[in-house]
Design a protein around this motif. Structure first.
Motif, PDB file in Angstrom:
ATOM      1  N   SER A   1      49.152  52.449 -30.316  1.00 19.14           N
ATOM      2  CA  SER A   1      49.608  52.599 -31.705  1.00 19.14           C
ATOM      3  C   SER A   1      50.623  53.732 -31.770  1.00 19.14           C
ATOM      4  CB  SER A   1      48.434  52.910 -32.635  1.00 19.14           C
ATOM      5  OG  SER A   1      47.609  51.784 -32.778  1.00 19.14           O
TER       6      SER A   1
ATOM      7  N   LEU B   1      50.464  55.340 -39.124  1.00 18.74           N
ATOM      8  CA  LEU B   1      49.952  54.654 -37.933  1.00 18.74           C
ATOM      9  C   LEU B   1      50.451  53.209 -37.967  1.00 18.74           C
ATOM     10  CD1 LEU B   1      47.957  55.055 -35.512  1.00 18.74           C
ATOM     11  CD2 LEU B   1      46.208  54.003 -36.950  1.00 18.74           C
TER      12      LEU B   1
ATOM     13  N   GLY C   1      42.118  55.111 -32.963  1.00 18.66           N
ATOM     14  CA  GLY C   1      41.115  54.290 -32.291  1.00 18.66           C
ATOM     15  C   GLY C   1      39.717  54.880 -32.370  1.00 18.66           C
TER      16      GLY C   1
ATOM     17  N   TRP D   1      36.934  56.974 -35.387  1.00 24.04           N
ATOM     18  CA  TRP D   1      36.798  57.434 -36.762  1.00 24.04           C
ATOM     19  C   TRP D   1      37.094  58.936 -36.804  1.00 24.04           C
ATOM     20  CZ3 TRP D   1      37.446  53.281 -39.049  1.00 24.04           C
ATOM     21  CH2 TRP D   1      36.755  52.126 -38.735  1.00 24.04           C
TER      22      TRP D   1
ATOM     23  N   SER E   1      40.262  59.884 -36.737  1.00 22.20           N
ATOM     24  CA  SER E   1      41.588  60.100 -36.143  1.00 22.20           C
ATOM     25  C   SER E   1      42.653  60.291 -37.227  1.00 22.20           C
ATOM     26  CB  SER E   1      41.965  58.941 -35.218  1.00 22.20           C
ATOM     27  OG  SER E   1      41.995  57.721 -35.908  1.00 22.20           O
TER      28      SER E   1
ATOM     29  N   ILE F   1      46.416  56.149 -49.865  1.00 23.12           N
ATOM     30  CA  ILE F   1      46.676  55.323 -48.673  1.00 23.12           C
ATOM     31  C   ILE F   1      47.424  54.056 -49.062  1.00 23.12           C
ATOM     32  CG2 ILE F   1      44.381  54.204 -48.819  1.00 23.12           C
ATOM     33  CD1 ILE F   1      44.483  54.052 -45.697  1.00 23.12           C
TER      34      ILE F   1
ATOM     35  N   SER G   1      47.994  50.672 -46.923  1.00 17.51           N
ATOM     36  CA  SER G   1      47.585  50.077 -45.650  1.00 17.51           C
ATOM     37  C   SER G   1      48.079  48.637 -45.618  1.00 17.51           C
ATOM     38  CB  SER G   1      46.058  50.141 -45.556  1.00 17.51           C
ATOM     39  OG  SER G   1      45.611  49.388 -44.470  1.00 17.51           O
TER      40      SER G   1
ATOM     41  N   GLN H   1      49.619  44.795 -44.043  1.00 19.18           N
ATOM     42  CA  GLN H   1      49.385  43.687 -43.118  1.00 19.18           C
ATOM     43  C   GLN H   1      50.591  42.755 -43.212  1.00 19.18           C
ATOM     44  OE1 GLN H   1      47.163  43.899 -46.050  1.00 19.18           O
ATOM     45  NE2 GLN H   1      46.248  45.660 -45.057  1.00 19.18           N
TER      46      GLN H   1
ATOM     47  N   VAL I   1      39.910  37.357 -40.825  1.00 18.32           N
ATOM     48  CA  VAL I   1      40.208  38.754 -41.184  1.00 18.32           C
ATOM     49  C   VAL I   1      40.468  38.910 -42.691  1.00 18.32           C
ATOM     50  CG1 VAL I   1      41.666  40.761 -40.724  1.00 18.32           C
ATOM     51  CG2 VAL I   1      41.205  39.119 -38.891  1.00 18.32           C
TER      52      VAL I   1
ATOM     53  N   MET J   1      38.878  44.916 -50.673  1.00 18.26           N
ATOM     54  CA  MET J   1      39.779  45.270 -51.783  1.00 18.26           C
ATOM     55  C   MET J   1      39.091  45.016 -53.124  1.00 18.26           C
ATOM     56  SD  MET J   1      42.618  46.435 -50.421  1.00 18.26           S
ATOM     57  CE  MET J   1      41.371  47.350 -49.578  1.00 18.26           C
TER      58      MET J   1
ATOM     59  N   GLY K   1      47.094  47.244 -49.213  1.00 13.13           N
ATOM     60  CA  GLY K   1      46.188  47.896 -50.150  1.00 13.13           C
ATOM     61  C   GLY K   1      46.794  49.243 -50.498  1.00 13.13           C
TER      62      GLY K   1
ATOM     63  N   ALA L   1      35.984  54.159 -44.814  1.00 12.35           N
ATOM     64  CA  ALA L   1      36.525  53.474 -43.632  1.00 12.35           C
ATOM     65  C   ALA L   1      35.484  53.411 -42.516  1.00 12.35           C
ATOM     66  CB  ALA L   1      37.784  54.183 -43.149  1.00 12.35           C
TER      67      ALA L   1
ATOM     68  N   HIS M   1      34.676  47.992 -45.129  1.00 11.85           N
ATOM     69  CA  HIS M   1      35.716  48.305 -44.139  1.00 11.85           C
ATOM     70  C   HIS M   1      35.205  48.091 -42.720  1.00 11.85           C
ATOM     71  CE1 HIS M   1      38.598  50.503 -41.569  1.00 11.85           C
ATOM     72  NE2 HIS M   1      39.472  49.978 -42.402  1.00 11.85           N
TER      73      HIS M   1
ATOM     74  N   PHE N   1      37.169  45.962 -39.971  1.00 14.97           N
ATOM     75  CA  PHE N   1      37.417  46.512 -38.636  1.00 14.97           C
ATOM     76  C   PHE N   1      36.882  45.563 -37.551  1.00 14.97           C
ATOM     77  CE2 PHE N   1      36.015  49.058 -35.039  1.00 14.97           C
ATOM     78  CZ  PHE N   1      37.163  49.774 -34.733  1.00 14.97           C
TER      79      PHE N   1
ATOM     80  N   MET O   1      38.914  43.495 -34.639  1.00 14.73           N
ATOM     81  CA  MET O   1      38.688  43.613 -33.189  1.00 14.73           C
ATOM     82  C   MET O   1      38.489  42.230 -32.560  1.00 14.73           C
ATOM     83  SD  MET O   1      39.061  46.666 -32.385  1.00 14.73           S
ATOM     84  CE  MET O   1      40.022  47.388 -33.662  1.00 14.73           C
TER      85      MET O   1
END
Ligand code: HEM
Length: 339
Positions: free
Chosen positions: A19, A132, A158, A160, A162, A201, A203, A205, A222, A230, A263, A277, A283, A287, A291
């Protein structure tokens, strides 16, 4: 700056996937992220469309933003909202521009009958801002004003916590928040008074580059989790420190959707955002789905982006004209004033 608050991981930590962050030009100490919105009951009133087009034109004037985008959103009250997202890397230019155009943006001196308008703007110090990106090839959001380009692969992601480790100011400060938002007075154009260290934030997509199978996997596994998260933040967010949340779709100037969502939410503190998060089922489900999606789609072309700001009280501006009572920061500000 010497770090006085330790990172959550040791120096030998290696992230599980690459990232990137973005770098701003030398000398950029603050950014401006401003949101100029209009709303009306569906379908969007023609005056609201005219107002939004006018806001867009104002952005093209002297000292206007370096980057501007459109987005749309139907809110929990069934109102259609159109938004312009604008970024500056020079708060003084923004200050001159805003002083000149604030009245026109918010509709001061006009009686708005069929639509509402709002301005939400924050001016974070660069030290209170972090980004990020899952891809380093396609600048979106604030990355468009980051003339220093993408960083190399970063270590601080990568795990929590971070997000806090990426914030320069997080190296030395706890970033606790104080107070709650409130509305002083009750009539006409309404200003919301914020508090110290509110966290914001965006965020994002973007699935515009995804092939069919990857799209099916994103929308099958996803996106439903994202939508649930949301919806939770929009309806129950205030119970966990999220003052306001919008799940928005990027659009063209006519409001036609692009293949990109984000979001956008405003939080009492970075800590509240972190807790959601890291530990809230919504969340965590997003997540986990992500993955699984990455494992199932080798070389996935879905692009994720994330911008977070922690902002002092005097560097936030929230103003609403003829908007419904739960628009943006208005809902939580009125609730906290009455408790
Ligand atoms: C962190 C996935 C949407 C808030 C993360 C991380 C992943 C992830 C993989 C860890 C990133 C890293 O450090 O490498 C996703 C996916 C989303 C999504 C796939 C949508 C499809 C959102 C939204 C919000 C959000 C809409 C907020 C409104 C956060 C926060 C963190 C985070 C605050 C940082 C946690 C920390 O470092 O302490 N997300 N997320 N995410 N996400 Fe999401």
């Amino acid at each position: 700056m010497k770090r006085t608050r330790p990172k959550r991981v040791g120096d030998s930590y290696t992230p599980p996937y690459p990232s990137y962050s973005v770098r701003f030009a030398d000398g950029v100490n603050s950014l401006v992220c401003a949101f100029f919105g209009v709303q009306s009951k569906k379908p969007l009133a023609s005056e609201a469309k005219v107002a939004s087009a006018g806001m867009w034109e104002l952005c093209a004037k002297e000292d206007g933003p370096i980057s501007r985008e459109h987005a749309v959103h139907t809110d929990d009250q069934g109102f259609e909202n159109r938004l312009i997202i604008a970024y500056w890397d020079d708060p003084e230019a923004y200050g001159r521009w805003f002083k000149k155009h604030r009245d026109a943006l918010i509709g001061a001196g006009r009686k708005l009958t069929d639509h509402g308008r709002w301005i939400e703007a924050v001016i974070p110090n660069a030290s209170g801002f972090e980004t990020l990106y899952s891809s380093n090839t396609f600048p979106e959001g604030v990355a468009r004003v980051a003339t220093g380009g993408f960083s190399g692969e970063i270590q601080e992601h990568g795990y929590w916590g971070s997000m806090r480790d990426r914030l320069p100011v997080g190296q030395t400060e706890a970033l606790e928040s104080r107070g709650g938002p409130f509305v002083p007075g009750n009539s006409g154009i309404v200003r919301v008074e914020p508090h110290e260290n509110l966290a914001i934030i965006r965020s994002g997509q973007d699935w515009s580059l995804c092939e069919e199978a990857e799209r099916a996997s994103y929308f099958g596994d996803v996106e439903p989790q994202l939508k649930a998260g949301m919806d939770f933040l929009t309806s129950d967010g205030p119970s966990i420190g999220c003052y306001a949340n919008r799940y928005m779709t990027s659009s063209d100037s006519e409001g036609r959707p692009l293949e990109q969502t984000f979001g956008l939410s405003f939080w009492r503190s970075l800590e509240d955002m972190e807790k959601w998060a890291e530990s809230h089922p919504t969340h965590v489900a997003i997540f986990m789905a992500a993955m699984k999606f990455l494992q199932a789609n080798a070389g996935a072309k879905l692009r994720l982006s994330h911008e977070v700001a922690v902002v002092s009280r005097d560097r936030q501006y929230y103003e609403y004209n003829n908007c419904h009572a739960t628009t943006g920061m208005l809902g939580s500000a009125r609730t906290s004033a009455s408790t």
